[in-house]
Design a protein around this motif. Sequence first.
Motif, PDB file in Angstrom:
ATOM      1  N   ASP A  35      28.494  30.695  25.509  1.00  0.00           N
ATOM      2  CA  ASP A  35      28.703  29.277  25.817  1.00  0.00           C
ATOM      3  C   ASP A  35      27.407  28.517  25.563  1.00  0.00           C
ATOM      4  OD1 ASP A  35      27.028  29.324  28.255  1.00  0.00           O
ATOM      5  OD2 ASP A  35      28.664  30.470  29.142  1.00  0.00           O
ATOM      6  N   GLU A  37      25.514  26.733  27.577  1.00  0.00           N
ATOM      7  CA  GLU A  37      24.478  26.875  28.596  1.00  0.00           C
ATOM      8  C   GLU A  37      23.640  28.128  28.340  1.00  0.00           C
ATOM      9  OE1 GLU A  37      24.966  27.749  33.146  1.00  0.00           O
ATOM     10  OE2 GLU A  37      25.325  25.606  32.793  1.00  0.00           O
ATOM     11  N   GLN A  38      24.317  29.245  28.013  1.00  0.00           N
ATOM     12  CA  GLN A  38      23.607  30.481  27.708  1.00  0.00           C
ATOM     13  C   GLN A  38      22.753  30.312  26.445  1.00  0.00           C
ATOM     14  OE1 GLN A  38      26.113  33.883  26.976  1.00  0.00           O
ATOM     15  NE2 GLN A  38      24.439  35.345  27.175  1.00  0.00           N
ATOM     16  N   CYS A  40      21.283  27.596  25.403  1.00  0.00           N
ATOM     17  CA  CYS A  40      20.081  26.817  25.746  1.00  0.00           C
ATOM     18  C   CYS A  40      19.037  27.691  26.439  1.00  0.00           C
ATOM     19  CB  CYS A  40      20.453  25.629  26.623  1.00  0.00           C
ATOM     20  SG  CYS A  40      21.393  24.358  25.746  1.00  0.00           S
ATOM     21  N   LYS A  41      19.486  28.599  27.311  1.00  0.00           N
ATOM     22  CA  LYS A  41      18.552  29.502  27.996  1.00  0.00           C
ATOM     23  C   LYS A  41      17.856  30.422  27.003  1.00  0.00           C
ATOM     24  CE  LYS A  41      20.878  29.506  32.499  1.00  0.00           C
ATOM     25  NZ  LYS A  41      21.695  30.288  33.458  1.00  0.00           N
ATOM     26  N   LYS A  59      30.897  24.802  29.603  1.00  0.00           N
ATOM     27  CA  LYS A  59      29.603  24.528  30.261  1.00  0.00           C
ATOM     28  C   LYS A  59      28.761  23.509  29.481  1.00  0.00           C
ATOM     29  CE  LYS A  59      29.538  28.876  32.764  1.00  0.00           C
ATOM     30  NZ  LYS A  59      28.828  30.118  33.083  1.00  0.00           N
ATOM     31  N   LYS A  60      28.390  23.822  28.248  1.00  0.00           N
ATOM     32  CA  LYS A  60      27.741  22.842  27.365  1.00  0.00           C
ATOM     33  C   LYS A  60      28.394  22.970  25.995  1.00  0.00           C
ATOM     34  CE  LYS A  60      22.977  22.652  29.202  1.00  0.00           C
ATOM     35  NZ  LYS A  60      22.868  21.236  29.564  1.00  0.00           N
ATOM     36  N   GLU A  64      25.941  18.841  23.045  1.00  0.00           N
ATOM     37  CA  GLU A  64      24.942  18.895  24.132  1.00  0.00           C
ATOM     38  C   GLU A  64      23.827  19.887  23.809  1.00  0.00           C
ATOM     39  OE1 GLU A  64      27.242  17.946  28.246  1.00  0.00           O
ATOM     40  OE2 GLU A  64      28.028  19.664  27.115  1.00  0.00           O
TER      41      GLU A  64
END
Length: 385
Positions: A35, A37-38, A40-41, A59-60, A64
Amino acid sequence: MSKLLIAEDEASIRRVLTKILTEEDQSFEIIEAEDGEQACKILESESIDLLLCDIKMPKKDGVEVLQFIKSNSIDLPVIMISGHGDIDTAVETMRQGAFDYISKPPDLNRLLNAVRIALKHDQLHKENKTLKKKVSKTYEMIGEASAIAEIKSMIDKVAPTAARVLITGENGTGKELVAHWLHEKSERNKKPFIEVNCAAIPSELIESELFGHVKGAFTSANKDRAGKFEAANGGTLFLDEIGDMSLQAQAKVLRALQEQKIQRIGSDKDVKVDVRVIAATNKNLKEEIKASKFREDLYHRLAVILIKVPSLKERIVDVDLLANHFLSLIAREQGIKPKSITKDALEELKQHDWPGNIREFRNVIERLTILGKSTIDAEDIKTYL
Protein backbone atom coordinates in the motif's frame (compact mmCIF):
# COMPACT_ATOMS: atom_id res chain seq x y z
CA MET A 1 22.68 -2.87 -8.97
CA SER A 2 19.46 -0.82 -9.21
CA LYS A 3 16.96 -0.97 -6.35
CA LEU A 4 13.34 -0.83 -7.53
CA LEU A 5 10.28 -0.40 -5.30
CA ILE A 6 6.94 -1.78 -6.51
CA ALA A 7 3.97 -0.23 -4.68
CA GLU A 8 0.87 -2.22 -5.66
CA ASP A 9 -1.97 -3.55 -3.50
CA GLU A 10 -2.72 -6.53 -5.77
CA ALA A 11 -0.25 -9.32 -4.89
CA SER A 12 -0.68 -11.04 -8.27
CA ILE A 13 0.37 -7.89 -10.16
CA ARG A 14 3.35 -7.40 -7.81
CA ARG A 15 4.47 -10.96 -8.57
CA VAL A 16 4.10 -10.45 -12.34
CA LEU A 17 6.07 -7.18 -12.27
CA THR A 18 8.81 -8.69 -10.09
CA LYS A 19 9.08 -11.76 -12.36
CA ILE A 20 9.28 -9.68 -15.55
CA LEU A 21 11.92 -7.33 -14.18
CA THR A 22 14.20 -9.88 -12.47
CA GLU A 23 14.13 -12.26 -15.44
CA GLU A 24 15.03 -9.46 -17.80
CA ASP A 25 17.79 -7.93 -15.67
CA GLN A 26 19.34 -9.81 -12.77
CA SER A 27 20.96 -6.61 -11.48
CA PHE A 28 17.53 -5.36 -10.38
CA GLU A 29 16.82 -5.67 -6.66
CA ILE A 30 13.06 -5.59 -6.10
CA ILE A 31 11.33 -4.41 -2.92
CA GLU A 32 7.54 -4.69 -2.63
CA ALA A 33 5.02 -2.52 -0.80
CA GLU A 34 1.34 -3.53 -0.52
CA ASP A 35 0.00 0.00 0.00
CA GLY A 36 1.02 3.65 -0.27
CA GLU A 37 1.74 4.07 3.42
CA GLN A 38 4.23 1.18 3.42
CA ALA A 39 5.82 2.59 0.26
CA CYS A 40 6.40 5.96 1.96
CA LYS A 41 8.06 4.27 4.96
CA ILE A 42 10.41 2.37 2.64
CA LEU A 43 11.24 5.55 0.71
CA GLU A 44 12.11 7.26 4.00
CA SER A 45 14.43 4.48 5.20
CA GLU A 46 16.06 3.15 2.00
CA SER A 47 17.77 4.54 -1.08
CA ILE A 48 15.50 3.60 -4.00
CA ASP A 49 16.49 4.10 -7.64
CA LEU A 50 13.01 3.84 -9.19
CA LEU A 51 9.40 3.52 -8.00
CA LEU A 52 6.63 1.67 -9.82
CA CYS A 53 3.50 2.96 -8.13
CA ASP A 54 -0.15 1.97 -8.50
CA ILE A 55 -2.60 4.84 -8.52
CA LYS A 56 -5.41 3.20 -6.49
CA MET A 57 -4.14 1.80 -3.20
CA PRO A 58 -5.41 1.69 0.40
CA LYS A 59 -4.13 4.00 3.17
CA LYS A 60 -2.28 6.25 0.68
CA ASP A 61 -2.98 6.26 -3.05
CA GLY A 62 -0.40 6.84 -5.78
CA VAL A 63 -1.06 10.58 -5.98
CA GLU A 64 -0.42 10.94 -2.23
CA VAL A 65 2.79 8.92 -2.55
CA LEU A 66 3.93 11.26 -5.34
CA GLN A 67 3.11 14.27 -3.18
CA PHE A 68 5.07 12.70 -0.29
CA ILE A 69 8.10 12.29 -2.61
CA LYS A 70 7.93 15.94 -3.72
CA SER A 71 7.41 17.36 -0.22
CA ASN A 72 10.38 15.36 1.14
CA SER A 73 12.63 16.17 -1.86
CA ILE A 74 13.26 12.49 -2.62
CA ASP A 75 15.08 12.37 -5.94
CA LEU A 76 13.98 9.35 -7.99
CA PRO A 77 11.92 8.61 -11.13
CA VAL A 78 8.34 7.41 -10.60
CA ILE A 79 6.39 5.30 -13.10
CA MET A 80 2.68 5.18 -12.33
CA ILE A 81 0.62 2.01 -12.84
CA SER A 82 -2.88 2.83 -14.03
CA GLY A 83 -6.07 0.84 -14.45
CA HIS A 84 -8.34 1.57 -17.41
CA GLY A 85 -10.26 4.23 -15.51
CA ASP A 86 -7.14 5.90 -14.12
CA ILE A 87 -5.55 7.15 -17.37
CA ASP A 88 -6.56 10.79 -16.85
CA THR A 89 -5.16 10.68 -13.31
CA ALA A 90 -1.95 9.07 -14.60
CA VAL A 91 -1.49 11.87 -17.12
CA GLU A 92 -2.07 14.41 -14.37
CA THR A 93 0.58 12.76 -12.18
CA MET A 94 3.10 13.25 -14.99
CA ARG A 95 2.35 16.97 -14.86
CA GLN A 96 3.15 16.74 -11.15
CA GLY A 97 6.52 15.06 -11.72
CA ALA A 98 5.94 11.37 -12.50
CA PHE A 99 8.28 10.15 -15.24
CA ASP A 100 5.83 7.87 -17.11
CA TYR A 101 2.85 5.56 -16.66
CA ILE A 102 1.95 2.05 -17.82
CA SER A 103 -1.50 0.51 -18.05
CA LYS A 104 -2.77 -2.71 -16.49
CA PRO A 105 -2.24 -5.46 -17.50
CA PRO A 106 1.39 -4.42 -18.08
CA ASP A 107 2.85 -5.00 -21.54
CA LEU A 108 6.29 -6.64 -21.25
CA ASN A 109 8.16 -4.42 -23.74
CA ARG A 110 6.39 -1.25 -22.64
CA LEU A 111 7.29 -1.92 -19.01
CA LEU A 112 10.94 -2.75 -19.65
CA ASN A 113 11.47 0.23 -21.97
CA ALA A 114 9.89 2.60 -19.47
CA VAL A 115 12.11 1.30 -16.64
CA ARG A 116 15.32 1.40 -18.71
CA ILE A 117 14.64 4.93 -20.00
CA ALA A 118 13.71 6.20 -16.54
CA LEU A 119 16.87 4.76 -14.95
CA LYS A 120 19.08 6.14 -17.73
CA HIS A 121 17.45 9.57 -17.46
CA ASP A 122 17.93 9.54 -13.69
CA GLN A 123 21.60 8.58 -14.05
CA LEU A 124 22.22 11.51 -16.43
CA HIS A 125 20.28 13.85 -14.13
CA LYS A 126 22.44 12.87 -11.13
CA GLU A 127 25.67 13.11 -13.13
CA ASN A 128 24.63 16.61 -14.20
CA LYS A 129 23.96 17.62 -10.58
CA THR A 130 27.36 16.25 -9.54
CA LEU A 131 29.05 18.19 -12.35
CA LYS A 132 27.29 21.41 -11.28
CA LYS A 133 28.50 20.87 -7.71
CA LYS A 134 32.05 20.45 -9.00
CA VAL A 135 31.73 23.67 -10.99
CA SER A 136 30.40 25.50 -7.92
CA LYS A 137 33.31 24.14 -5.84
CA THR A 138 35.72 25.61 -8.38
CA TYR A 139 34.46 29.09 -7.49
CA GLU A 140 34.00 28.49 -3.78
CA MET A 141 34.79 31.50 -1.62
CA ILE A 142 36.80 30.43 1.43
CA GLY A 143 37.06 32.67 4.48
CA GLU A 144 35.45 33.82 7.70
CA ALA A 145 36.91 37.34 7.90
CA SER A 146 34.23 40.01 8.34
CA ALA A 147 35.08 41.55 4.94
CA ILE A 148 34.47 38.19 3.22
CA ALA A 149 31.22 37.68 5.12
CA GLU A 150 30.07 41.11 3.91
CA ILE A 151 30.93 40.22 0.29
CA LYS A 152 29.01 36.94 0.52
CA SER A 153 26.01 38.80 1.94
CA MET A 154 26.26 41.44 -0.79
CA ILE A 155 26.42 38.75 -3.50
CA ASP A 156 23.29 37.06 -2.13
CA LYS A 157 21.41 40.37 -2.30
CA VAL A 158 22.74 41.62 -5.64
CA ALA A 159 23.06 38.44 -7.74
CA PRO A 160 19.30 37.91 -8.37
CA THR A 161 18.93 41.50 -9.63
CA ALA A 162 19.96 43.02 -12.97
CA ALA A 163 22.19 45.63 -11.28
CA ARG A 164 25.64 46.20 -12.75
CA VAL A 165 28.55 45.59 -10.39
CA LEU A 166 32.04 47.09 -10.24
CA ILE A 167 34.53 44.92 -8.33
CA THR A 168 37.71 46.59 -7.06
CA GLY A 169 40.78 45.22 -5.34
CA GLU A 170 44.45 44.47 -5.74
CA ASN A 171 45.74 41.91 -8.23
CA GLY A 172 45.25 38.33 -7.09
CA THR A 173 42.57 39.05 -4.47
CA GLY A 174 39.81 37.07 -6.21
CA LYS A 175 37.80 39.60 -8.19
CA GLU A 176 37.08 37.00 -10.88
CA LEU A 177 35.79 34.66 -8.16
CA VAL A 178 33.26 37.30 -7.06
CA ALA A 179 32.13 37.78 -10.67
CA HIS A 180 31.59 34.02 -11.10
CA TRP A 181 29.59 33.90 -7.88
CA LEU A 182 27.39 36.78 -9.02
CA HIS A 183 26.68 34.89 -12.24
CA GLU A 184 26.11 31.48 -10.63
CA LYS A 185 23.64 32.89 -8.11
CA SER A 186 21.73 34.87 -10.73
CA GLU A 187 18.84 33.86 -12.94
CA ARG A 188 21.28 34.01 -15.87
CA ASN A 189 23.36 31.07 -14.59
CA LYS A 190 22.20 28.73 -17.37
CA LYS A 191 23.42 31.23 -19.98
CA PRO A 192 27.05 32.04 -20.88
CA PHE A 193 29.57 33.67 -18.58
CA ILE A 194 32.00 35.42 -20.95
CA GLU A 195 35.22 36.93 -19.63
CA VAL A 196 37.33 39.60 -21.33
CA ASN A 197 40.67 40.67 -19.89
CA CYS A 198 40.88 44.23 -21.16
CA ALA A 199 44.54 44.55 -20.16
CA ALA A 200 45.58 41.49 -22.19
CA ILE A 201 44.09 42.64 -25.50
CA PRO A 202 45.89 45.31 -27.59
CA SER A 203 43.91 48.57 -27.71
CA GLU A 204 43.50 48.34 -31.49
CA LEU A 205 41.82 44.93 -31.14
CA ILE A 206 39.61 45.48 -28.09
CA GLU A 207 36.66 46.86 -30.10
CA SER A 208 36.68 43.90 -32.47
CA GLU A 209 36.90 41.54 -29.47
CA LEU A 210 33.93 43.15 -27.74
CA PHE A 211 31.65 44.04 -30.64
CA GLY A 212 32.77 41.76 -33.49
CA HIS A 213 33.29 42.78 -37.11
CA VAL A 214 32.00 42.15 -40.61
CA LYS A 215 34.03 40.76 -43.47
CA GLY A 216 36.29 43.43 -45.00
CA ALA A 217 36.07 45.80 -41.99
CA PHE A 218 39.88 45.78 -41.83
CA THR A 219 42.78 43.98 -43.50
CA SER A 220 42.61 40.67 -41.62
CA ALA A 221 38.79 40.57 -41.38
CA ASN A 222 38.22 37.76 -43.89
CA LYS A 223 34.84 36.73 -42.46
CA ASP A 224 32.06 37.99 -40.19
CA ARG A 225 32.77 37.48 -36.50
CA ALA A 226 30.55 37.96 -33.45
CA GLY A 227 32.04 39.76 -30.47
CA LYS A 228 31.89 39.01 -26.75
CA PHE A 229 28.72 41.07 -26.22
CA GLU A 230 26.84 38.81 -28.63
CA ALA A 231 28.47 35.67 -27.20
CA ALA A 232 27.24 36.67 -23.72
CA ASN A 233 23.67 37.37 -24.88
CA GLY A 234 21.24 36.33 -22.14
CA GLY A 235 24.12 35.82 -19.73
CA THR A 236 26.94 37.76 -18.08
CA LEU A 237 29.88 39.65 -19.59
CA PHE A 238 32.80 40.10 -17.20
CA LEU A 239 35.09 42.98 -18.19
CA ASP A 240 38.22 42.36 -16.13
CA GLU A 241 40.79 45.17 -15.74
CA ILE A 242 38.39 47.64 -17.36
CA GLY A 243 40.63 50.51 -16.24
CA ASP A 244 43.00 49.53 -19.05
CA MET A 245 40.37 49.93 -21.79
CA SER A 246 40.91 52.67 -24.39
CA LEU A 247 38.68 55.75 -24.27
CA GLN A 248 37.29 54.94 -27.72
CA ALA A 249 36.23 51.47 -26.61
CA GLN A 250 34.81 52.93 -23.39
CA ALA A 251 32.50 55.15 -25.47
CA LYS A 252 31.14 52.13 -27.33
CA VAL A 253 30.68 50.14 -24.12
CA LEU A 254 28.75 53.09 -22.68
CA ARG A 255 26.41 53.08 -25.69
CA ALA A 256 25.92 49.33 -25.39
CA LEU A 257 24.94 49.72 -21.71
CA GLN A 258 22.61 52.65 -22.41
CA GLU A 259 20.83 51.21 -25.44
CA GLN A 260 21.30 47.44 -25.02
CA LYS A 261 22.56 47.18 -28.58
CA ILE A 262 25.90 47.10 -30.38
CA GLN A 263 27.28 47.51 -33.89
CA ARG A 264 29.93 45.24 -35.35
CA ILE A 265 32.95 47.07 -36.76
CA GLY A 266 32.31 47.89 -40.40
CA SER A 267 28.52 47.64 -40.05
CA ASP A 268 25.84 50.24 -39.40
CA LYS A 269 23.31 47.59 -38.38
CA ASP A 270 22.28 47.48 -34.71
CA VAL A 271 22.36 44.14 -32.92
CA LYS A 272 20.20 43.90 -29.78
CA VAL A 273 21.88 42.27 -26.79
CA ASP A 274 20.62 41.32 -23.33
CA VAL A 275 23.78 41.23 -21.25
CA ARG A 276 24.54 41.85 -17.60
CA VAL A 277 27.92 43.56 -17.36
CA ILE A 278 30.18 43.02 -14.36
CA ALA A 279 33.44 44.94 -14.38
CA ALA A 280 36.60 44.72 -12.29
CA THR A 281 39.73 46.79 -11.86
CA ASN A 282 42.80 47.10 -9.65
CA LYS A 283 42.99 50.83 -10.44
CA ASN A 284 41.44 53.77 -8.63
CA LEU A 285 38.96 54.79 -11.32
CA LYS A 286 38.18 58.12 -9.65
CA GLU A 287 41.88 59.03 -10.00
CA GLU A 288 41.78 57.78 -13.61
CA ILE A 289 38.78 60.06 -14.25
CA LYS A 290 40.70 63.06 -12.89
CA ALA A 291 43.58 62.17 -15.21
CA SER A 292 41.13 61.97 -18.15
CA LYS A 293 41.94 58.27 -18.64
CA PHE A 294 38.48 56.95 -17.79
CA ARG A 295 35.02 58.24 -18.65
CA GLU A 296 33.05 59.46 -15.66
CA ASP A 297 29.70 58.64 -17.31
CA LEU A 298 30.83 55.03 -17.89
CA TYR A 299 32.00 54.79 -14.28
CA HIS A 300 28.55 55.74 -13.02
CA ARG A 301 26.94 53.22 -15.41
CA LEU A 302 29.16 50.44 -14.13
CA ALA A 303 29.33 51.28 -10.43
CA VAL A 304 25.67 50.76 -9.53
CA ILE A 305 26.94 48.31 -6.90
CA LEU A 306 30.52 48.52 -5.64
CA ILE A 307 32.26 45.48 -4.14
CA LYS A 308 35.78 45.87 -2.75
CA VAL A 309 37.71 42.62 -2.36
CA PRO A 310 40.21 42.81 0.54
CA SER A 311 43.88 41.95 0.21
CA LEU A 312 45.08 38.77 1.93
CA LYS A 313 46.93 40.95 4.46
CA GLU A 314 43.55 42.48 5.40
CA ARG A 315 42.07 39.02 6.02
CA ILE A 316 45.07 37.25 7.52
CA VAL A 317 42.73 35.41 9.92
CA ASP A 318 41.71 33.25 6.92
CA VAL A 319 45.20 31.83 6.37
CA ASP A 320 44.47 28.59 8.26
CA LEU A 321 41.29 27.91 6.27
CA LEU A 322 42.89 28.84 2.95
CA ALA A 323 45.99 26.73 3.56
CA ASN A 324 43.99 23.59 4.35
CA HIS A 325 41.60 24.27 1.46
CA PHE A 326 44.43 24.59 -1.07
CA LEU A 327 46.32 21.60 0.36
CA SER A 328 43.25 19.45 -0.21
CA LEU A 329 42.40 20.98 -3.60
CA ILE A 330 45.94 20.72 -5.01
CA ALA A 331 46.32 17.14 -3.75
CA ARG A 332 43.12 16.19 -5.65
CA GLU A 333 44.41 17.91 -8.78
CA GLN A 334 47.79 16.15 -8.50
CA GLY A 335 46.24 12.79 -7.59
CA ILE A 336 48.24 12.52 -4.36
CA LYS A 337 47.50 12.25 -0.63
CA PRO A 338 46.93 15.68 1.02
CA LYS A 339 49.74 16.93 3.23
CA SER A 340 49.14 18.29 6.71
CA ILE A 341 50.57 21.55 8.08
CA THR A 342 51.74 22.46 11.57
CA LYS A 343 50.57 25.45 13.63
CA ASP A 344 54.09 26.90 13.52
CA ALA A 345 54.02 26.71 9.72
CA LEU A 346 50.67 28.52 9.64
CA GLU A 347 52.09 31.24 11.89
CA GLU A 348 55.03 31.65 9.48
CA LEU A 349 52.57 32.07 6.59
CA LYS A 350 50.74 34.78 8.56
CA GLN A 351 53.95 36.82 8.90
CA HIS A 352 54.35 37.21 5.11
CA ASP A 353 53.05 40.38 3.36
CA TRP A 354 51.53 38.49 0.38
CA PRO A 355 51.86 41.22 -2.27
CA GLY A 356 50.39 38.76 -4.82
CA ASN A 357 47.47 37.98 -2.48
CA ILE A 358 45.47 34.75 -2.95
CA ARG A 359 47.13 33.98 -6.29
CA GLU A 360 50.58 34.07 -4.68
CA PHE A 361 49.32 32.14 -1.64
CA ARG A 362 47.97 29.32 -3.80
CA ASN A 363 51.25 29.09 -5.72
CA VAL A 364 53.19 28.80 -2.46
CA ILE A 365 50.90 26.03 -1.17
CA GLU A 366 51.33 24.18 -4.48
CA ARG A 367 55.13 24.52 -4.15
CA LEU A 368 54.95 23.19 -0.58
CA THR A 369 52.73 20.29 -1.70
CA ILE A 370 55.31 19.26 -4.29
CA LEU A 371 58.55 20.01 -2.42
CA GLY A 372 57.69 20.06 1.29
CA LYS A 373 57.71 17.23 3.83
CA SER A 374 54.63 15.03 4.39
CA THR A 375 53.82 17.32 7.31
CA ILE A 376 54.68 20.88 6.28
CA ASP A 377 56.49 22.68 9.09
CA ALA A 378 57.94 26.15 9.72
CA GLU A 379 61.27 25.09 8.21
CA ASP A 380 59.50 24.25 4.92
CA ILE A 381 57.89 27.69 4.89
CA LYS A 382 61.24 29.43 5.38
CA THR A 383 62.80 27.29 2.65
CA TYR A 384 60.12 27.45 -0.03
CA LEU A 385 58.44 30.82 0.57
